[in-house]
Motif scaffolding. Structure first.
Motif, PDB file in Angstrom:
ATOM      1  N   GLU A  99       0.824  -1.208   0.000  1.00  0.00           N
ATOM      2  CA  GLU A  99       0.000   0.000   0.000  1.00  0.00           C
ATOM      3  C   GLU A  99       0.857   1.256   0.000  1.00  0.00           C
ATOM      4  OE1 GLU A  99      -3.226   2.564   0.062  1.00  0.00           O
ATOM      5  OE2 GLU A  99      -3.217   0.408  -0.306  1.00  0.00           O
ATOM      6  N   LEU A 100       1.905   1.270   0.810  1.00  0.00           N
ATOM      7  CA  LEU A 100       2.734   2.474   0.959  1.00  0.00           C
ATOM      8  C   LEU A 100       3.800   2.583  -0.119  1.00  0.00           C
ATOM      9  CD1 LEU A 100       3.295   2.507   4.837  1.00  0.00           C
ATOM     10  CD2 LEU A 100       1.636   3.827   3.519  1.00  0.00           C
ATOM     11  N   ASP A 101       4.233   1.461  -0.660  1.00  0.00           N
ATOM     12  CA  ASP A 101       5.366   1.441  -1.593  1.00  0.00           C
ATOM     13  C   ASP A 101       5.106   0.401  -2.681  1.00  0.00           C
ATOM     14  OD1 ASP A 101       7.884   1.722  -2.762  1.00  0.00           O
ATOM     15  OD2 ASP A 101       8.899   0.481  -1.249  1.00  0.00           O
ATOM     16  N   PRO A 102       4.130   0.635  -3.546  1.00  0.00           N
ATOM     17  CA  PRO A 102       3.684  -0.405  -4.489  1.00  0.00           C
ATOM     18  C   PRO A 102       4.770  -0.862  -5.460  1.00  0.00           C
ATOM     19  CG  PRO A 102       2.691   1.714  -5.019  1.00  0.00           C
ATOM     20  CD  PRO A 102       3.319   1.864  -3.689  1.00  0.00           C
ATOM     21  N   ASN A 103       5.755  -0.016  -5.743  1.00  0.00           N
ATOM     22  CA  ASN A 103       6.815  -0.398  -6.677  1.00  0.00           C
ATOM     23  C   ASN A 103       8.067  -0.925  -5.978  1.00  0.00           C
ATOM     24  OD1 ASN A 103       5.446   0.326  -9.147  1.00  0.00           O
ATOM     25  ND2 ASN A 103       5.696   2.466  -8.507  1.00  0.00           N
ATOM     26  N   GLY A 104       8.013  -1.043  -4.664  1.00  0.00           N
ATOM     27  CA  GLY A 104       9.138  -1.606  -3.923  1.00  0.00           C
ATOM     28  C   GLY A 104      10.413  -0.803  -4.025  1.00  0.00           C
ATOM     29  N   LEU A 105      10.315   0.525  -3.966  1.00  0.00           N
ATOM     30  CA  LEU A 105      11.480   1.393  -4.135  1.00  0.00           C
ATOM     31  C   LEU A 105      12.134   1.796  -2.821  1.00  0.00           C
ATOM     32  CD1 LEU A 105      10.117   3.790  -6.915  1.00  0.00           C
ATOM     33  CD2 LEU A 105      11.554   1.755  -7.199  1.00  0.00           C
ATOM     34  N   MET A 106      11.437   1.623  -1.694  1.00  0.00           N
ATOM     35  CA  MET A 106      11.947   2.080  -0.409  1.00  0.00           C
ATOM     36  C   MET A 106      12.795   0.992   0.259  1.00  0.00           C
ATOM     37  SD  MET A 106      11.186   5.180   0.482  1.00  0.00           S
ATOM     38  CE  MET A 106      10.143   6.556  -0.019  1.00  0.00           C
ATOM     39  N   ASN A 107      14.117   1.162   0.198  1.00  0.00           N
ATOM     40  CA  ASN A 107      15.093   0.302   0.867  1.00  0.00           C
ATOM     41  C   ASN A 107      14.779  -1.188   0.702  1.00  0.00           C
ATOM     42  OD1 ASN A 107      17.474  -0.092   2.211  1.00  0.00           O
ATOM     43  ND2 ASN A 107      16.675   0.398   4.246  1.00  0.00           N
ATOM     44  N   PRO A 108      14.614  -1.663  -0.531  1.00  0.00           N
ATOM     45  CA  PRO A 108      14.298  -3.078  -0.717  1.00  0.00           C
ATOM     46  C   PRO A 108      15.406  -3.977  -0.179  1.00  0.00           C
ATOM     47  CG  PRO A 108      14.909  -2.045  -2.799  1.00  0.00           C
ATOM     48  CD  PRO A 108      14.760  -0.944  -1.808  1.00  0.00           C
ATOM     49  N   GLY A 109      14.991  -5.080   0.421  1.00  0.00           N
ATOM     50  CA  GLY A 109      15.927  -6.022   1.026  1.00  0.00           C
ATOM     51  C   GLY A 109      15.994  -5.908   2.530  1.00  0.00           C
ATOM     52  N   ALA A 110      15.771  -4.709   3.066  1.00  0.00           N
ATOM     53  CA  ALA A 110      15.757  -4.551   4.520  1.00  0.00           C
ATOM     54  C   ALA A 110      14.552  -5.279   5.097  1.00  0.00           C
ATOM     55  CB  ALA A 110      15.722  -3.075   4.902  1.00  0.00           C
ATOM     56  N   LEU A 111      14.720  -5.893   6.234  1.00  0.00           N
ATOM     57  CA  LEU A 111      13.695  -6.696   6.902  1.00  0.00           C
ATOM     58  C   LEU A 111      13.195  -7.854   6.024  1.00  0.00           C
ATOM     59  CD1 LEU A 111      11.432  -4.074   8.727  1.00  0.00           C
ATOM     60  CD2 LEU A 111      13.578  -5.076   9.469  1.00  0.00           C
ATOM     61  N   GLY A 112      13.928  -8.152   4.964  1.00  0.00           N
ATOM     62  CA  GLY A 112      13.520  -9.240   4.081  1.00  0.00           C
ATOM     63  C   GLY A 112      12.497  -8.832   3.038  1.00  0.00           C
ATOM     64  N   PHE A 113      12.135  -7.544   2.944  1.00  0.00           N
ATOM     65  CA  PHE A 113      11.141  -7.073   1.966  1.00  0.00           C
ATOM     66  C   PHE A 113      11.843  -6.620   0.683  1.00  0.00           C
ATOM     67  CE2 PHE A 113       8.708  -6.746   5.851  1.00  0.00           C
ATOM     68  CZ  PHE A 113       7.455  -7.149   5.466  1.00  0.00           C
TER      69      PHE A 113
END
Length: 519
Positions: free
Chosen positions: A505-519
């Protein structure tokens, strides 16, 4: 070794938006920002340092339009790959210039930019006789308020008031679509319906980039007393510290084993540092006569306080007058004396005088490389973990000795409900761009240097992973998750689905620090 940066259409747009002085693309800058305390990752395409929230929103807007990955960075003292991406190709957003501080004394709230260091915040609040409940980690000379909220941290004020996440009222966060969202519509309380603020604590920036943080204010308690106790076993130390944490008589306390006490924590940085500590002790003492007496006690103790027991714990008690401090200290001594013996209070006096020391500890006491690992344990698990950890180390001791790897341990309460167990690993190895840029040339010139040591480095990485796995066996949780600690594997199906839905919902394109917390 850092991988090569790639060309990206965002760079000319960013340069036009923020100016050349706010965007770095030189190889030297990219190599530094691709490194943290522990390791190096892939090179970012650039490093942008927005000076205003509006500018931060414009940077995010450009990244969203060009599908550019965004990775936020605070003070840079991460050692868990919090802002390191193996793939590279991201825009690193340095939040350090978001450094405004607005103090609202009447409403007892301070609003600060995400890039404000805890040291700068303390200096601004000291001038008004105020403080925040939690007021920073030991690395607060560099660690930022936004970074602590993203990663979670503890130290100063934690015994009485909990970790960093427990001292925030609300945040303003720039989302992946550049919208500025406040996590609470009330400025008086965080708990106005569901706790949205809590969602952004410990998120490592995967839900958005923190722009401003609001914290409650308390009056400074001007009187203090420091206590130190030695314990012959870890079980004795834990029994005492657990009871002390539950009583909440002190503002903060921390424990050290003998190796760490004599090494990283106990070392003195020359006569200039000693004179600075002496000056601060006198300045902060309740009266000059008591300050002189304290300095005499510390001088007589010499290094003995560093060697007084297998485990040592140090307490800082605050109060509004000497009567209150004395009463708290007497009650604390009753608790501690059942398990240990009082020793000279040199170490907590140093910490009280210089709460945010220079970042010399990003290297070992003899110039070694350094990385800490920690776990937060329920009280009934920490002593069994300690025994299992000792057995793990014994099984690797011969190889550690061969490669020059050594360790020390540090401990701290997490409010009254659990114990943090931190392990510091040291090994001989070449410094990285991070160390050479963070530490002054004058300091580095006094330190031994080592050739690159890939064998020791690989061994430490393997040992570190074994320690984290052992912590998991005893139910440990962690702060500063980054990309280093397991998270999603600990979630139930419902929990994981809920967080993935929020991320989408907040980051539909996965641009915010991908990989952190496993996301």
């Amino acid at each position: 070794m850092a991988t090569l940066a790639v060309e990206n259409s965002a760079i000319p747009l960013l340069r036009a938006a923020v100016g050349d002085d706010r965007l770095q693309t030189t190889p030297e800058a990219l190599a530094y920002f691709a490194s943290d305390v522990y390791r190096c990752g892939g090179l970012p395409i650039g490093v942008v340092r927005p000076a205003t929230v509006d500018s931060l929103q414009e940077v995010v807007r450009i990244c969203a339009a060009t599908k550019t990955v965004m990775v936020p960075r605070g003070g840079g003292a991460s050692y868990t790959d919090g802002y390191i991406r193996t793939e590279g190709g991201h825009l690193l957003i340095d939040t350090g210039a978001l450094d405004s501080i607005e103090i609202d004394e009447f409403n007892a709230v301070v609003t600060c930019g995400a890039g404000v260091t805890w040291s700068a915040l303390k200096a601004a609040l000291d001038a008004k006789g105020l403080r925040t409940p939690f007021w920073g980690p030991f690395s607060g000379i560099a660690a930022t308020v936004g970074g602590s909220m993203s990663q979670n941290s503890l130290s100063h004020g934690s015994t009485a008031h909990g970790i960093s996440a427990q001292s925030v009222l609300s945040m303003d966060v720039v989302l992946a679509n550049a919208e500025l969202m406040s996590t609470c519509s009330s400025k008086a309380t965080r708990f106005y319906g569901p706790d949205l603020t809590g969602l952004f604590t410990g998120d490592c920036g995967i839900f958005g980039i923190k722009a401003r943080i609001r914290l409650p204010l308390l009056p400074v308690q001007p009187r203090f007393e420091c206590l130190s106790y030695a314990f012959e076993s870890f079980a004795d130390y834990h029994a005492a510290s657990r009871k002390a944490a539950m009583a909440r008589l002190d503002d903060s306390h921390f424990g050290l084993d003998l190796a760490l006490s004599q090494g990283q924590i106990g070392r003195q940085e020359g006569m200039g540092a000693r004179l600075k500590i002496a000056s601060d002790v006198l300045r902060k003492a309740p009266n000059k006569l008591k300050g002189v007496a304290q300095l005499v006690q510390m001088a007589l103790a010499g290094e003995n306080a560093m060697r007084a027991g297998a485990y040592m714990c140090h307490y800082i008690v605050n109060g509004f007058d000497q009567s209150e401090v004395g009463h708290k200290a007497r009650l604390l001594r009753r608790i501690l004396s059942d398990h240990g013996r009082e020793i000279a209070n040199s170490i907590p006096t140093f910490v009280h005088s210089v709460p945010f020391a220079p970042l010399f500890n990003v290297l070992g006491p003899n110039g070694e490389r350094w990385v800490p690992i920690h776990g937060v344990f329920a009280h009934d698990q920490v002593v069994p973990f300690h025994a299992a950890f000792k057995a793990l180390i014994a099984s690797h001791q011969a190889e550690m000795d061969r490669l020059g790897v050594w360790l020390g341990t540090m401990f701290s309460p997490v409010s009254g409900s659990g114990s943090l167990y931190e392990i510091a690993l040291y090994w001989p190895d070449a410094r990285t761009e991070y160390h050479d840029t963070t530490l002054a040339d004058e300091y580095l010139a006094q330190q031994p240097s080592f050739a690159a040591n890939p064998e020791a480095r690989a061994f430490v990485d393997t040992l570190k992973e074994a320690m984290v796995a052992l912590m998991q066996d005893y139910g440990a949780s962690h702060f500063q998750l980054g990309r280093a600690y397991p998270f999603q594997s600990r979630l139930s199906t419902t929990q994981a689905s809920l967080l993935r839905a929020i991320k989408t919902e907040l980051d539909p394109n996965g641009l915010m620090n991908p990989g952190a917390l496993g996301f």
